[in-house]
Design a protein around this motif. Structure first.
Motif, mmCIF file in Angstrom:
data_model
loop_
_atom_site.group_PDB
_atom_site.id
_atom_site.type_symbol
_atom_site.label_atom_id
_atom_site.label_comp_id
_atom_site.label_asym_id
_atom_site.label_seq_id
_atom_site.Cartn_x
_atom_site.Cartn_y
_atom_site.Cartn_z
ATOM 1 N N ALA A 178 0.848 -1.432 0.193
ATOM 2 C CA ALA A 178 0.064 0.059 -0.070
ATOM 3 C C ALA A 178 0.785 1.211 0.001
ATOM 4 C CB ALA A 178 -0.950 0.101 1.156
ATOM 5 N N SER A 179 2.146 1.006 0.790
ATOM 6 C CA SER A 179 2.887 2.265 0.654
ATOM 7 C C SER A 179 3.455 2.776 -0.823
ATOM 8 C CB SER A 179 4.227 2.133 1.352
ATOM 9 O OG SER A 179 3.629 1.867 2.778
ATOM 10 N N GLN A 180 3.414 2.066 -1.729
ATOM 11 C CA GLN A 180 3.743 2.080 -3.206
ATOM 12 C C GLN A 180 2.584 2.340 -4.115
ATOM 13 O OE1 GLN A 180 7.399 0.106 -4.379
ATOM 14 N NE2 GLN A 180 7.285 -1.196 -2.610
ATOM 15 N N THR A 181 1.360 2.741 -3.494
ATOM 16 C CA THR A 181 0.268 3.042 -4.336
ATOM 17 C C THR A 181 0.449 4.585 -5.013
ATOM 18 O OG1 THR A 181 -0.917 1.917 -2.882
ATOM 19 C CG2 THR A 181 -2.272 3.424 -4.493
ATOM 20 N N ILE A 182 0.928 4.763 -6.093
ATOM 21 C CA ILE A 182 1.235 5.955 -6.669
ATOM 22 C C ILE A 182 0.654 6.493 -8.047
ATOM 23 C CG2 ILE A 182 3.733 5.980 -5.571
ATOM 24 C CD1 ILE A 182 4.898 5.293 -8.206
ATOM 25 N N TYR A 183 -0.328 5.493 -8.346
ATOM 26 C CA TYR A 183 -1.029 5.727 -9.641
ATOM 27 C C TYR A 183 -2.600 5.949 -9.076
ATOM 28 C CZ TYR A 183 3.253 4.547 -11.786
ATOM 29 O OH TYR A 183 4.521 4.391 -12.365
ATOM 30 N N SER A 184 -2.839 6.527 -8.113
ATOM 31 C CA SER A 184 -4.282 6.954 -7.971
ATOM 32 C C SER A 184 -4.879 7.809 -8.944
ATOM 33 C CB SER A 184 -4.327 7.774 -6.434
ATOM 34 O OG SER A 184 -4.010 6.792 -5.674
ATOM 35 N N GLY B 259 -6.639 5.869 -11.752
ATOM 36 C CA GLY B 259 -7.480 4.791 -11.253
ATOM 37 C C GLY B 259 -7.174 3.642 -10.324
ATOM 38 N N ALA B 260 -5.945 3.790 -10.034
ATOM 39 C CA ALA B 260 -5.394 2.526 -9.108
ATOM 40 C C ALA B 260 -5.955 2.992 -7.561
ATOM 41 C CB ALA B 260 -3.991 2.668 -9.035
ATOM 42 N N SER B 261 -6.042 1.803 -7.089
ATOM 43 C CA SER B 261 -6.549 2.025 -5.324
ATOM 44 C C SER B 261 -5.938 0.866 -4.718
ATOM 45 C CB SER B 261 -8.305 2.013 -5.291
ATOM 46 O OG SER B 261 -8.642 2.085 -4.231
ATOM 47 N N SER B 262 -5.595 1.129 -3.514
ATOM 48 C CA SER B 262 -4.958 0.107 -2.671
ATOM 49 C C SER B 262 -6.273 -0.342 -1.688
ATOM 50 C CB SER B 262 -3.863 0.649 -1.847
ATOM 51 O OG SER B 262 -4.598 1.792 -1.115
ATOM 52 N N ARG B 263 -7.497 -0.016 -1.875
ATOM 53 C CA ARG B 263 -8.499 -0.462 -0.951
ATOM 54 C C ARG B 263 -8.727 -2.041 -1.314
ATOM 55 N NH1 ARG B 263 -11.463 2.378 -4.924
ATOM 56 N NH2 ARG B 263 -12.932 1.283 -5.943
ATOM 57 N N TYR B 264 -8.386 -2.415 -2.364
ATOM 58 C CA TYR B 264 -8.600 -3.983 -2.680
ATOM 59 C C TYR B 264 -7.516 -4.762 -2.085
ATOM 60 C CZ TYR B 264 -11.530 -2.091 -6.587
ATOM 61 O OH TYR B 264 -12.778 -1.353 -6.986
ATOM 62 N N LEU B 265 -6.384 -4.321 -2.006
ATOM 63 C CA LEU B 265 -5.380 -4.866 -1.139
ATOM 64 C C LEU B 265 -5.485 -5.004 0.259
ATOM 65 C CD1 LEU B 265 -2.430 -6.297 -1.097
ATOM 66 C CD2 LEU B 265 -1.509 -4.057 -1.003
ATOM 67 N N LEU B 266 -5.850 -3.633 0.857
ATOM 68 C CA LEU B 266 -5.872 -3.472 2.137
ATOM 69 C C LEU B 266 -7.186 -4.221 2.613
ATOM 70 C CD1 LEU B 266 -4.647 0.119 2.656
ATOM 71 C CD2 LEU B 266 -3.408 -2.059 2.936
ATOM 72 N N GLY B 267 -8.396 -4.383 1.835
ATOM 73 C CA GLY B 267 -9.538 -4.784 2.084
ATOM 74 C C GLY B 267 -9.830 -6.247 1.908
ATOM 75 N N PHE B 268 -8.627 -6.961 1.443
ATOM 76 C CA PHE B 268 -8.829 -8.239 0.974
ATOM 77 C C PHE B 268 -9.295 -9.399 1.989
ATOM 78 C CE2 PHE B 268 -6.870 -12.513 -0.111
ATOM 79 C CZ PHE B 268 -6.925 -12.526 -1.581
#
Length: 597
Positions: free
Chosen positions: A279-285, A288-297
């Motif tokens: 999640a700390s490397q989410t740099i393409y928001s 449309g990129a979103s870390s919510r799918y990773l953190l909400g897995f």
């Protein structure tokens, strides 16, 4: 469908699959050997083969090693049939790297593709039977078509605005928003050139109509059309789900809503999926990129396993400490633990008077590193905006320091390289007993290479460096490699953008540096207005800028230097140091605290 599994959408002709023609068979590693190459946490990842698995993998923790060994272990133990595995990532280069590693681990027939490549293969395969005729052509230049659409609705736009409008078109589609939903969301977005949302919508409608009239699809359409086909055509869904039983998704923090939904459509009701990300490397928001799918897995797959990789094998303790401090308290941040016993210098912040002084300071720092034993190719200069590169290029050029710009002309597109590969393909058909390096050297000499480098810098030296990189590949080739095998490897590298390293300083934006690493990294422009960028005004936007700086720091194996200038030019306005510098727990070269806030 009247198709056989061997010619289906798994992607016949996948570049790099299998051994090169005539290559000697190599015994694949045994399951025990695969596990022995991993640390305890990576081994847990490799052994967790079934059910939903999320791997939270920090920078430098060997995530690619872990997932490729996991796939190979699944194949070696018989848990996976290789033709039923699909490994997904986001760039052609990353997919090529996955394929290369899987080949070396005895799992070379496993499919490793980008989301777009996998979707395009399925769309092309199923289109004739579901829609009829050949699949539509892909738009070659979205910008040009958007310009035509703008003309049709009476909008006058310049090139930068066209790029921003294209980004809006892409964002709406990967978010899967209707026009009405986009208009509502636009109230919270910065519109290109302050264009009213309704005018942007006029352009979007005109663009889509133009594509339909020309019977073309853009890259976002490929994902959307494949998703629609799998969801609406039971035959397609059945075939795809029979073909692919196990999924692995790298860089899962970069997944967009449409990619997430396509993955779920491919899975059907099954859950044998392994996702890997940080999640700390989410740099393409912005795309449309979103870390919510990773953190909400864990919520999406309640019976899933969530594993962590936090042993950092890349960087010194000093670099790891700075990276941890920068991200402490951020959502999903991992606590990296440096594994190298080699100590390095503390990250250093250099305060400069103006941008010209900053560029000269960077050139001096690179020269100091080289005098200290570093190769030019072991150094990188990273920046927030591409426009910052010009001053650095000028300073390095004056100092006689070779450099290459990441994202510039691709290695295999250089004229001298293309000519050398052409000559090698001709030489490869000749059967001789000469060793590989001798044959390669003779061919390269025809293209202008010499055993010793030319004096000075400039175009002649750049040409020599490119050809020398090919010679380096020949020298590093396994014993017994034939000219035919070596040439095929070059062709495969060109197809997958797997380029050799040149002995030149890399200049790259922070975004394009992701996935790369160097012993020595210089991050420039660490001032308010540049990092974080001036238009990052919300808390979420500032957090994204922080993650971008984190990506820059964690590219470094041994040393990090951060520079900032107090003004843009000798007559420019004043600046203050970036708020992010406080996390480096150091002092700037002039003895003043580096942080502005």
């Amino acid at each position: 469908m009247n198709r056989t599994a061997g010619t289906g959408p798994a992607g016949a002709g996948c570049a790099g699959a299998g051994n090169a023609a005539g290559a000697p068979a190599v015994r694949p590693p045994s399951p025990d050997e695969l596990l022995a190459a991993l640390d305890a946490e990576q081994r847990t990842v490799a052994r967790t083969l079934l059910g939903p698995v999320a791997v939270l993998a920090g920078a430098g923790t060997g995530k690619t090693r872990a997932i490729t060994h996991r796939i190979a272990y699944g194949v070696a133990t018989g848990t996976y049939a290789p033709n039923h595995v699909l490994a997904l990532t986001f760039t052609t280069r990353a997919a090529g790297e996955l394929r290369s590693r899987l080949r070396s681990l005895g799992a070379g027939t496993v499919q490793a593709r980008t989301f777009h490549a996998a979707a395009m293969a399925q769309l092309s395969y199923f289109w004739p039977d579901t829609v009829g005729g050949h699949a539509p052509r892909i738009v070659e230049s979205k910008g040009r078509m958007i310009a035509h659409a703008a003309d049709s609705v009476g909008m006058q736009v310049d090139t930068p605005t066209l790029r921003d409008l294209a980004a809006e078109v892409e964002w709406r589609k990967v978010q899967m928003l209707s026009y009405e939903e986009y208009e509502a969301a636009a109230a919270e977005r910065v519109m290109p050139r302050d264009t009213p949302p309704r005018r942007v919508l006029d352009l979007m409608r005109a663009y889509e109509q133009l594509k339909d009239d020309r019977r073309q699809l853009d890259f976002e359409d490929v994902l959307l059309a494949t998703l629609g086909m799998v969801e609406s055509e039971p035959r397609v869904a059945s075939y795809v789900r029979q073909q692919y039983r196990f999924f692995v998704v790298d860089e899962y923090q970069d997944v967009s809503p449409v990619q997430h939904d396509l993955l779920r459509a491919w899975l059907g009701g099954r859950d044998d999926v392994c996702v890997v990300g940080d999640a700390s490397q989410t740099i393409y928001s912005f795309a449309g990129a979103s870390s919510r799918y990773l953190l909400g897995f864990g919520s999406e797959f309640p019976r899933g396993s969530v594993l962590r990789l936090e042993r950092n094998y890349r960087s010194t303790p000093q670099v790891v400490h700075a990276a941890n401090a920068l991200m402490r308290g951020q959502p999903g941040a991992l606590d990296l633990v440096a594994q190298t016993t080699e100590s390095g210098p503390e990250p250093e912040v250099l305060s400069c008077v103006h941008d010209g002084d900053e560029a000269q300071t960077v050139a001096r720092r690179i020269a100091e590193l080289v005098v200290g034993g570093a190769a030019h190719g072991e150094c990188a200069v990273l920046y927030r905006l591409g426009a910052q590169a010009a001053a650095i290029e000028s300073a390095l050029g004056r100092a006689g320091i070779p450099y290459r710009v990441q994202g510039g002309t691709r290695f295999f597109d250089r004229p001298e390289v293309k000519l050398a590969v052409h000559h090698m393909r001709g030489e490869a058909v000749r059967q001789t007993d000469d060793e590989l390096t001798r044959r390669v050297g003779l061919v390269l000499q025809v293209s202008g290479w010499t055993p010793t480098p030319p004096e000075g810098t400039g175009a002649v030296r750049e040409q020599w460096e490119a050809l020398q990189a090919i010679m380096g590949l020949a020298e590093d080739a396994p014993a017994g490699t034939t000219m035919q095998q070596f040439t095929q490897d070059l062709v495969d590298r060109a197809a997958t953008h797997h380029e050799p390293e040149l002995d030149a300083v890399t200049l790259a934006t922070l975004h394009s540096s992701k996935g790369l690493e160097w012993p020595h990294v210089v991050v420039i422009g660490a001032a308010e207005g540049l990092l974080p960028i001036s238009y990052a005004t919300t808390e979420a936007a500032i957090d994204e800028e922080r993650r971008l700086f984190y990506v820059g720091l964690t590219r470094a194996r041994r040393s990090v230097t951060v520079t900032w200038s107090q003004q843009g030019s000798t007559r420019g306005g004043g600046r203050v140091a970036s708020r992010f510098l406080a996390a480096l727990d150091t002092r700037s070269a002039d003895g003043t605290p580096p942080a502005a806030a």
